[in-house]
Design a protein around this motif. Structure first.
Motif, PDB file in Angstrom:
ATOM      1  N   VAL A  66      53.387   8.048  52.056  1.00 54.34           N
ATOM      2  CA  VAL A  66      54.215   8.897  52.920  1.00 54.34           C
ATOM      3  C   VAL A  66      55.273   9.671  52.139  1.00 54.34           C
ATOM      4  CG1 VAL A  66      53.809   7.522  54.994  1.00 54.34           C
ATOM      5  CG2 VAL A  66      55.770   6.968  53.551  1.00 54.34           C
ATOM      6  N   GLU A  67      55.554   9.274  50.903  1.00 52.93           N
ATOM      7  CA  GLU A  67      56.470  10.011  50.028  1.00 52.93           C
ATOM      8  C   GLU A  67      56.008   9.829  48.589  1.00 52.93           C
ATOM      9  OE1 GLU A  67      60.467   8.555  50.629  1.00 52.93           O
ATOM     10  OE2 GLU A  67      60.821   9.920  52.292  1.00 52.93           O
ATOM     11  N   GLY A  68      56.217  10.843  47.760  1.00 54.32           N
ATOM     12  CA  GLY A  68      55.860  10.766  46.349  1.00 54.32           C
ATOM     13  C   GLY A  68      54.525  11.438  46.064  1.00 54.32           C
ATOM     14  N   ASP A  69      54.182  11.487  44.766  1.00 51.14           N
ATOM     15  CA  ASP A  69      52.992  12.221  44.332  1.00 51.14           C
ATOM     16  C   ASP A  69      51.695  11.466  44.548  1.00 51.14           C
ATOM     17  OD1 ASP A  69      54.400  14.469  43.586  1.00 51.14           O
ATOM     18  OD2 ASP A  69      54.730  13.745  41.537  1.00 51.14           O
ATOM     19  N   GLY A  70      51.758  10.141  44.640  1.00 50.08           N
ATOM     20  CA  GLY A  70      50.538   9.398  44.919  1.00 50.08           C
ATOM     21  C   GLY A  70      50.347   8.199  44.021  1.00 50.08           C
ATOM     22  N   ILE A  71      49.235   7.519  44.270  1.00 51.27           N
ATOM     23  CA  ILE A  71      48.902   6.293  43.557  1.00 51.27           C
ATOM     24  C   ILE A  71      47.387   6.199  43.446  1.00 51.27           C
ATOM     25  CG2 ILE A  71      48.864   4.901  45.676  1.00 51.27           C
ATOM     26  CD1 ILE A  71      50.145   2.599  44.035  1.00 51.27           C
ATOM     27  N   GLU A  72      46.925   5.601  42.349  1.00 46.01           N
ATOM     28  CA  GLU A  72      45.513   5.285  42.222  1.00 46.01           C
ATOM     29  C   GLU A  72      45.366   3.785  42.450  1.00 46.01           C
ATOM     30  OE1 GLU A  72      42.509   6.843  39.147  1.00 46.01           O
ATOM     31  OE2 GLU A  72      43.073   4.849  38.419  1.00 46.01           O
ATOM     32  N   LEU A  73      44.559   3.427  43.443  1.00 47.37           N
ATOM     33  CA  LEU A  73      44.304   2.025  43.723  1.00 47.37           C
ATOM     34  C   LEU A  73      42.973   1.626  43.123  1.00 47.37           C
ATOM     35  CD1 LEU A  73      45.375   1.524  47.456  1.00 47.37           C
ATOM     36  CD2 LEU A  73      46.711   1.165  45.374  1.00 47.37           C
ATOM     37  N   ASP A  74      42.967   0.517  42.426  1.00 44.81           N
ATOM     38  CA  ASP A  74      41.736  -0.090  41.930  1.00 44.81           C
ATOM     39  C   ASP A  74      41.452  -1.272  42.849  1.00 44.81           C
ATOM     40  OD1 ASP A  74      40.175  -2.180  40.484  1.00 44.81           O
ATOM     41  OD2 ASP A  74      40.126  -0.648  38.925  1.00 44.81           O
ATOM     42  N   VAL A  75      40.401  -1.147  43.658  1.00 43.20           N
ATOM     43  CA  VAL A  75      40.028  -2.182  44.614  1.00 43.20           C
ATOM     44  C   VAL A  75      38.709  -2.785  44.145  1.00 43.20           C
ATOM     45  CG1 VAL A  75      39.547  -2.717  47.036  1.00 43.20           C
ATOM     46  CG2 VAL A  75      41.171  -0.888  46.473  1.00 43.20           C
ATOM     47  N   GLU A  84      48.563  13.728  48.189  1.00 40.85           N
ATOM     48  CA  GLU A  84      48.874  14.559  49.354  1.00 40.85           C
ATOM     49  C   GLU A  84      47.613  15.005  50.092  1.00 40.85           C
ATOM     50  OE1 GLU A  84      51.296  18.643  50.495  1.00 40.85           O
ATOM     51  OE2 GLU A  84      51.605  17.717  48.540  1.00 40.85           O
ATOM     52  N   ALA A  85      46.553  15.314  49.368  1.00 43.78           N
ATOM     53  CA  ALA A  85      45.312  15.776  49.992  1.00 43.78           C
ATOM     54  C   ALA A  85      44.562  14.647  50.689  1.00 43.78           C
ATOM     55  CB  ALA A  85      44.410  16.427  48.946  1.00 43.78           C
ATOM     56  N   SER A  86      44.666  13.440  50.177  1.00 38.37           N
ATOM     57  CA  SER A  86      43.937  12.291  50.723  1.00 38.37           C
ATOM     58  C   SER A  86      44.829  11.049  50.603  1.00 38.37           C
ATOM     59  CB  SER A  86      42.624  12.100  49.954  1.00 38.37           C
ATOM     60  OG  SER A  86      41.906  11.015  50.478  1.00 38.37           O
ATOM     61  N   PRO A  87      45.799  10.896  51.532  1.00 40.92           N
ATOM     62  CA  PRO A  87      46.839   9.883  51.348  1.00 40.92           C
ATOM     63  C   PRO A  87      46.525   8.495  51.888  1.00 40.92           C
ATOM     64  CG  PRO A  87      47.366  11.254  53.226  1.00 40.92           C
ATOM     65  CD  PRO A  87      46.086  11.800  52.633  1.00 40.92           C
ATOM     66  N   LYS A  88      45.331   8.256  52.424  1.00 31.54           N
ATOM     67  CA  LYS A  88      45.089   7.031  53.184  1.00 31.54           C
ATOM     68  C   LYS A  88      43.864   6.285  52.680  1.00 31.54           C
ATOM     69  CE  LYS A  88      43.294   7.345  57.495  1.00 31.54           C
ATOM     70  NZ  LYS A  88      43.166   7.438  58.960  1.00 31.54           N
ATOM     71  N   LEU A  89      43.959   4.942  52.655  1.00 31.11           N
ATOM     72  CA  LEU A  89      42.811   4.104  52.300  1.00 31.11           C
ATOM     73  C   LEU A  89      42.865   2.815  53.106  1.00 31.11           C
ATOM     74  CD1 LEU A  89      40.342   3.649  50.402  1.00 31.11           C
ATOM     75  CD2 LEU A  89      41.915   2.367  48.918  1.00 31.11           C
ATOM     76  N   LEU A 144      56.108  12.231  59.497  1.00 35.67           N
ATOM     77  CA  LEU A 144      56.121  12.304  58.040  1.00 35.67           C
ATOM     78  C   LEU A 144      57.009  13.409  57.502  1.00 35.67           C
ATOM     79  CD1 LEU A 144      52.340  11.797  57.266  1.00 35.67           C
ATOM     80  CD2 LEU A 144      54.178  10.114  57.218  1.00 35.67           C
ATOM     81  N   ASP A 145      57.021  14.563  58.162  1.00 34.64           N
ATOM     82  CA  ASP A 145      57.575  15.769  57.551  1.00 34.64           C
ATOM     83  C   ASP A 145      58.884  16.273  58.132  1.00 34.64           C
ATOM     84  OD1 ASP A 145      54.224  16.678  57.946  1.00 34.64           O
ATOM     85  OD2 ASP A 145      55.078  15.984  56.067  1.00 34.64           O
ATOM     86  N   GLY A 146      59.401  15.651  59.156  1.00 30.57           N
ATOM     87  CA  GLY A 146      60.620  16.188  59.751  1.00 30.57           C
ATOM     88  C   GLY A 146      60.817  15.649  61.145  1.00 30.57           C
ATOM     89  N   LEU A 147      61.538  16.410  61.948  1.00 31.12           N
ATOM     90  CA  LEU A 147      61.886  15.969  63.299  1.00 31.12           C
ATOM     91  C   LEU A 147      60.681  16.008  64.219  1.00 31.12           C
ATOM     92  CD1 LEU A 147      65.285  17.849  63.692  1.00 31.12           C
ATOM     93  CD2 LEU A 147      64.883  15.523  62.881  1.00 31.12           C
TER      94      LEU A 147
END
Length: 192
Positions: A66-75, A84-89, A144-147
């Motif tokens: 929801v904030e920041g540039d992202g993370i790579e998850l190794d599952v 930002e383009a694909s924020p959910k797993l 996520l982005d405001g009011l």
């Protein structure tokens, strides 16, 4: 219909299950439950460094950046890029999972449900109307982005970014107005 606003700035930080950081619990069921006893749990975590995720046997998880540039998850040896383009797993809490930050810290929203008790669904919504699934027991809306204004039973609930509106199940239309996106989380009983 009952609705309750949980303000982001009021959240209390608690240690991760594995002690490697902190999380802020938004809501859990039953109230007062622990990591081992919750049926469902919604939380936000600030991730400032790379490292392993806590194991949650028997739990289904969804993580949303929801904030920041992202993370790579190794599952379990498979890499997933959350940005930002694909924020959910969605993944199993049984799986060995590690995270590697892409460029600085992130904040993520975690949805966890105990298999055999509850299931969850997450989706992004914008201004307009939303309708909950018929079997939904409880729902959460997180801008996520405001009011964001949410109208329920002619009452307007005004939310800022990362505030959470918790609401009981309803088959009424939920009116949404605001700029940007929000996450709608629905928790349903697991029919098993």
């Amino acid at each position: 219909m009952r609705a309750r606003v949980v303000r982001n700035h009021d959240l209390v930080r608690v240690p991760w299950k594995n002690g490697g950081g902190t999380t802020a619990e938004v809501a859990a069921f039953p109230e007062g439950s622990t990591f081992e006893t919750f049926g469902w749990r919604i939380s936000m975590a600030d991730v400032a460094s790379d490292g392993p995720f806590s194991l949650f046997p028997g739990i289904d998880r969804t993580l949303i950046v929801v904030e920041g540039d992202g993370i790579e998850l190794d599952v379990e040896g498979i890499a997933y890029l959350l940005d930002e383009a694909s924020p959910k797993l969605s993944f199993s809490g049984d799986d060995i999972t590690t995270g590697r930050l892409l460029s600085g810290p992130i904040r993520d929203l975690n949805v966890m449900t105990r298999r055999g008790q509850f299931r969850h669904r997450t989706r992004f919504v914008e201004s307009g109307v939303a309708l909950l699934a018929e079997e939904t027991a409880v729902a959460f809306l997180v801008p996520l982005d405001g009011l964001f204004d949410v109208t329920l039973d002619s009452t307007i609930h005004s939310l800022q970014a990362l505030d959470t509106l918790m609401l009981d199940a309803t088959q009424d239309l939920i009116l949404l107005s605001g700029s940007g996106r929000a996450i709608l989380i629905e928790i349903t009983p697991d029919p098993i």
